[in-house]
Design a protein around this motif. Structure first.
Motif, PDB file in Angstrom:
ATOM      1  N   VAL A   1       0.857  -1.181   0.000  1.00 31.33           N
ATOM      2  CA  VAL A   1       0.000   0.000   0.000  1.00 31.33           C
ATOM      3  C   VAL A   1       0.892   1.229   0.000  1.00 31.33           C
ATOM      4  CG1 VAL A   1      -1.828   1.259   1.182  1.00 31.33           C
ATOM      5  CG2 VAL A   1      -1.769  -1.253   1.297  1.00 31.33           C
ATOM      6  N   GLU A   2       0.820   1.985  -1.088  1.00 27.45           N
ATOM      7  CA  GLU A   2       1.576   3.232  -1.189  1.00 27.45           C
ATOM      8  C   GLU A   2       0.636   4.385  -0.871  1.00 27.45           C
ATOM      9  OE1 GLU A   2       3.421   6.229  -4.524  1.00 27.45           O
ATOM     10  OE2 GLU A   2       2.882   4.198  -5.123  1.00 27.45           O
ATOM     11  N   VAL A   3       0.975   5.166   0.155  1.00 25.77           N
ATOM     12  CA  VAL A   3       0.217   6.371   0.462  1.00 25.77           C
ATOM     13  C   VAL A   3       0.931   7.508  -0.257  1.00 25.77           C
ATOM     14  CG1 VAL A   3      -0.683   7.879   2.266  1.00 25.77           C
ATOM     15  CG2 VAL A   3      -0.470   5.413   2.713  1.00 25.77           C
ATOM     16  N   ALA A   4       0.271   8.099  -1.243  1.00 26.77           N
ATOM     17  CA  ALA A   4       0.886   9.103  -2.105  1.00 26.77           C
ATOM     18  C   ALA A   4       1.530  10.221  -1.292  1.00 26.77           C
ATOM     19  CB  ALA A   4      -0.144   9.686  -3.058  1.00 26.77           C
ATOM     20  N   GLY A   5       2.799  10.481  -1.588  1.00 27.59           N
ATOM     21  CA  GLY A   5       3.532  11.538  -0.918  1.00 27.59           C
ATOM     22  C   GLY A   5       4.001  11.181   0.479  1.00 27.59           C
ATOM     23  N   GLU A   6       3.756   9.939   0.887  1.00 33.11           N
ATOM     24  CA  GLU A   6       4.144   9.504   2.228  1.00 33.11           C
ATOM     25  C   GLU A   6       4.922   8.196   2.140  1.00 33.11           C
ATOM     26  OE1 GLU A   6       0.879   9.725   5.001  1.00 33.11           O
ATOM     27  OE2 GLU A   6       0.059  11.476   3.985  1.00 33.11           O
ATOM     28  N   ASP A   7       4.509   7.214   2.906  1.00 36.15           N
ATOM     29  CA  ASP A   7       5.229   5.948   3.002  1.00 36.15           C
ATOM     30  C   ASP A   7       4.575   4.848   2.183  1.00 36.15           C
ATOM     31  OD1 ASP A   7       7.038   7.039   4.831  1.00 36.15           O
ATOM     32  OD2 ASP A   7       5.781   6.499   6.542  1.00 36.15           O
ATOM     33  N   THR A   8       5.316   3.758   2.051  1.00 37.81           N
ATOM     34  CA  THR A   8       4.799   2.530   1.471  1.00 37.81           C
ATOM     35  C   THR A   8       4.783   1.481   2.577  1.00 37.81           C
ATOM     36  OG1 THR A   8       5.684   3.092  -0.694  1.00 37.81           O
ATOM     37  CG2 THR A   8       5.173   0.781  -0.309  1.00 37.81           C
ATOM     38  N   HIS A   9       3.681   0.731   2.641  1.00 37.56           N
ATOM     39  CA  HIS A   9       3.488  -0.249   3.703  1.00 37.56           C
ATOM     40  C   HIS A   9       3.225  -1.621   3.093  1.00 37.56           C
ATOM     41  CE1 HIS A   9       2.916   3.102   6.559  1.00 37.56           C
ATOM     42  NE2 HIS A   9       2.318   3.687   5.530  1.00 37.56           N
ATOM     43  N   GLU A  10       3.751  -2.644   3.725  1.00 34.72           N
ATOM     44  CA  GLU A  10       3.472  -4.027   3.349  1.00 34.72           C
ATOM     45  C   GLU A  10       2.483  -4.582   4.364  1.00 34.72           C
ATOM     46  OE1 GLU A  10       4.649  -5.619   0.665  1.00 34.72           O
ATOM     47  OE2 GLU A  10       5.842  -3.885   0.071  1.00 34.72           O
ATOM     48  N   LEU A  11       1.310  -4.971   3.911  1.00 38.45           N
ATOM     49  CA  LEU A  11       0.280  -5.485   4.801  1.00 38.45           C
ATOM     50  C   LEU A  11      -0.082  -6.913   4.428  1.00 38.45           C
ATOM     51  CD1 LEU A  11      -2.169  -2.437   4.879  1.00 38.45           C
ATOM     52  CD2 LEU A  11      -0.359  -2.974   6.498  1.00 38.45           C
ATOM     53  N   SER A  12      -0.405  -7.691   5.421  1.00 35.48           N
ATOM     54  CA  SER A  12      -0.904  -9.039   5.216  1.00 35.48           C
ATOM     55  C   SER A  12      -2.383  -9.034   5.601  1.00 35.48           C
ATOM     56  CB  SER A  12      -0.127 -10.021   6.084  1.00 35.48           C
ATOM     57  OG  SER A  12      -0.587 -11.325   5.874  1.00 35.48           O
ATOM     58  N   VAL A  13      -3.255  -9.433   4.665  1.00 35.34           N
ATOM     59  CA  VAL A  13      -4.695  -9.401   4.911  1.00 35.34           C
ATOM     60  C   VAL A  13      -5.315 -10.752   4.586  1.00 35.34           C
ATOM     61  CG1 VAL A  13      -4.899  -6.917   4.499  1.00 35.34           C
ATOM     62  CG2 VAL A  13      -5.180  -8.497   2.601  1.00 35.34           C
ATOM     63  N   ASP A  14      -6.494 -10.976   5.149  1.00 41.73           N
ATOM     64  CA  ASP A  14      -7.242 -12.195   4.866  1.00 41.73           C
ATOM     65  C   ASP A  14      -7.724 -12.187   3.422  1.00 41.73           C
ATOM     66  OD1 ASP A  14      -6.970 -13.037   7.508  1.00 41.73           O
ATOM     67  OD2 ASP A  14      -8.834 -12.043   8.118  1.00 41.73           O
ATOM     68  N   ASP A  15      -8.055 -13.356   2.923  1.00 36.41           N
ATOM     69  CA  ASP A  15      -8.519 -13.480   1.545  1.00 36.41           C
ATOM     70  C   ASP A  15      -9.839 -12.755   1.296  1.00 36.41           C
ATOM     71  OD1 ASP A  15      -6.317 -14.958   0.792  1.00 36.41           O
ATOM     72  OD2 ASP A  15      -7.298 -16.882   1.156  1.00 36.41           O
ATOM     73  N   ASP A  16     -10.636 -12.536   2.351  1.00 35.97           N
ATOM     74  CA  ASP A  16     -11.927 -11.859   2.176  1.00 35.97           C
ATOM     75  C   ASP A  16     -11.858 -10.369   2.546  1.00 35.97           C
ATOM     76  OD1 ASP A  16     -11.580 -12.279   4.881  1.00 35.97           O
ATOM     77  OD2 ASP A  16     -13.652 -12.871   5.252  1.00 35.97           O
ATOM     78  N   ALA A  17     -10.667  -9.812   2.656  1.00 39.54           N
ATOM     79  CA  ALA A  17     -10.491  -8.402   3.026  1.00 39.54           C
ATOM     80  C   ALA A  17     -10.988  -7.478   1.920  1.00 39.54           C
ATOM     81  CB  ALA A  17      -9.023  -8.107   3.319  1.00 39.54           C
ATOM     82  N   THR A  18     -11.472  -6.297   2.350  1.00 40.94           N
ATOM     83  CA  THR A  18     -11.870  -5.263   1.393  1.00 40.94           C
ATOM     84  C   THR A  18     -10.774  -4.201   1.351  1.00 40.94           C
ATOM     85  OG1 THR A  18     -13.006  -3.914   3.043  1.00 40.94           O
ATOM     86  CG2 THR A  18     -14.313  -5.628   1.926  1.00 40.94           C
ATOM     87  N   TYR A  19     -10.898  -3.302   0.378  1.00 42.23           N
ATOM     88  CA  TYR A  19      -9.925  -2.214   0.293  1.00 42.23           C
ATOM     89  C   TYR A  19     -10.001  -1.316   1.523  1.00 42.23           C
ATOM     90  CZ  TYR A  19      -8.853  -3.720  -4.407  1.00 42.23           C
ATOM     91  OH  TYR A  19      -8.440  -4.466  -5.488  1.00 42.23           O
ATOM     92  N   ALA A  20     -11.162  -1.189   2.140  1.00 44.12           N
ATOM     93  CA  ALA A  20     -11.296  -0.420   3.382  1.00 44.12           C
ATOM     94  C   ALA A  20     -10.473  -1.052   4.501  1.00 44.12           C
ATOM     95  CB  ALA A  20     -12.761  -0.309   3.793  1.00 44.12           C
ATOM     96  N   ASP A  21     -10.364  -2.372   4.512  1.00 43.99           N
ATOM     97  CA  ASP A  21      -9.576  -3.067   5.532  1.00 43.99           C
ATOM     98  C   ASP A  21      -8.092  -2.711   5.451  1.00 43.99           C
ATOM     99  OD1 ASP A  21     -11.828  -4.386   6.548  1.00 43.99           O
ATOM    100  OD2 ASP A  21     -11.596  -6.035   5.133  1.00 43.99           O
ATOM    101  N   LEU A  22      -7.630  -2.271   4.292  1.00 41.50           N
ATOM    102  CA  LEU A  22      -6.237  -1.864   4.146  1.00 41.50           C
ATOM    103  C   LEU A  22      -5.969  -0.522   4.833  1.00 41.50           C
ATOM    104  CD1 LEU A  22      -5.695  -2.636   0.356  1.00 41.50           C
ATOM    105  CD2 LEU A  22      -5.040  -4.070   2.303  1.00 41.50           C
ATOM    106  N   LEU A  23      -7.011   0.254   5.042  1.00 42.17           N
ATOM    107  CA  LEU A  23      -6.839   1.603   5.577  1.00 42.17           C
ATOM    108  C   LEU A  23      -6.724   1.650   7.093  1.00 42.17           C
ATOM    109  CD1 LEU A  23      -9.467   3.359   3.296  1.00 42.17           C
ATOM    110  CD2 LEU A  23      -6.995   3.151   2.932  1.00 42.17           C
ATOM    111  N   GLY A  24      -7.383   0.744   7.786  1.00 41.53           N
ATOM    112  CA  GLY A  24      -7.381   0.732   9.251  1.00 41.53           C
ATOM    113  C   GLY A  24      -5.993   0.743   9.870  1.00 41.53           C
TER     114      GLY A  24
END
Length: 66
Positions: free
Chosen positions: A5-28
């Motif tokens: 997950v690249e936050v524009a103008g900020e950092d890049t993050h590596e996240l591990s999510v469940d197979d049923d995750a939504t894009y909103a789940d990446l934001l929390g």
């Protein structure tokens, strides 16, 4: 599933999510709300309630003001 997950103008993050995750789940874990950002896959905006289907997304903060 691992997602970059690249936050524009900020950092890049590596996240591990469940197979049923939504894009909103990446934001929390990033302390971001779906109401203050747009999530893009490639050059296309995706709805935050959709299941994650990409291994790389870009998050752009929305600007508000008057």
């Amino acid at each position: 599933m691992n997602v970059t997950v690249e936050v524009a103008g900020e950092d890049t993050h590596e996240l591990s999510v469940d197979d049923d995750a939504t894009y909103a789940d990446l934001l929390g874990p990033l302390d971001l709300s779906p109401h203050e950002v747009s999530v893009l896959v490639g050059d296309q905006t995706v709805p935050t309630d959709q299941p994650v289907e990409a291994d790389r997304v870009r998050v752009v903060r929305l600007i508000k003001g008057g």
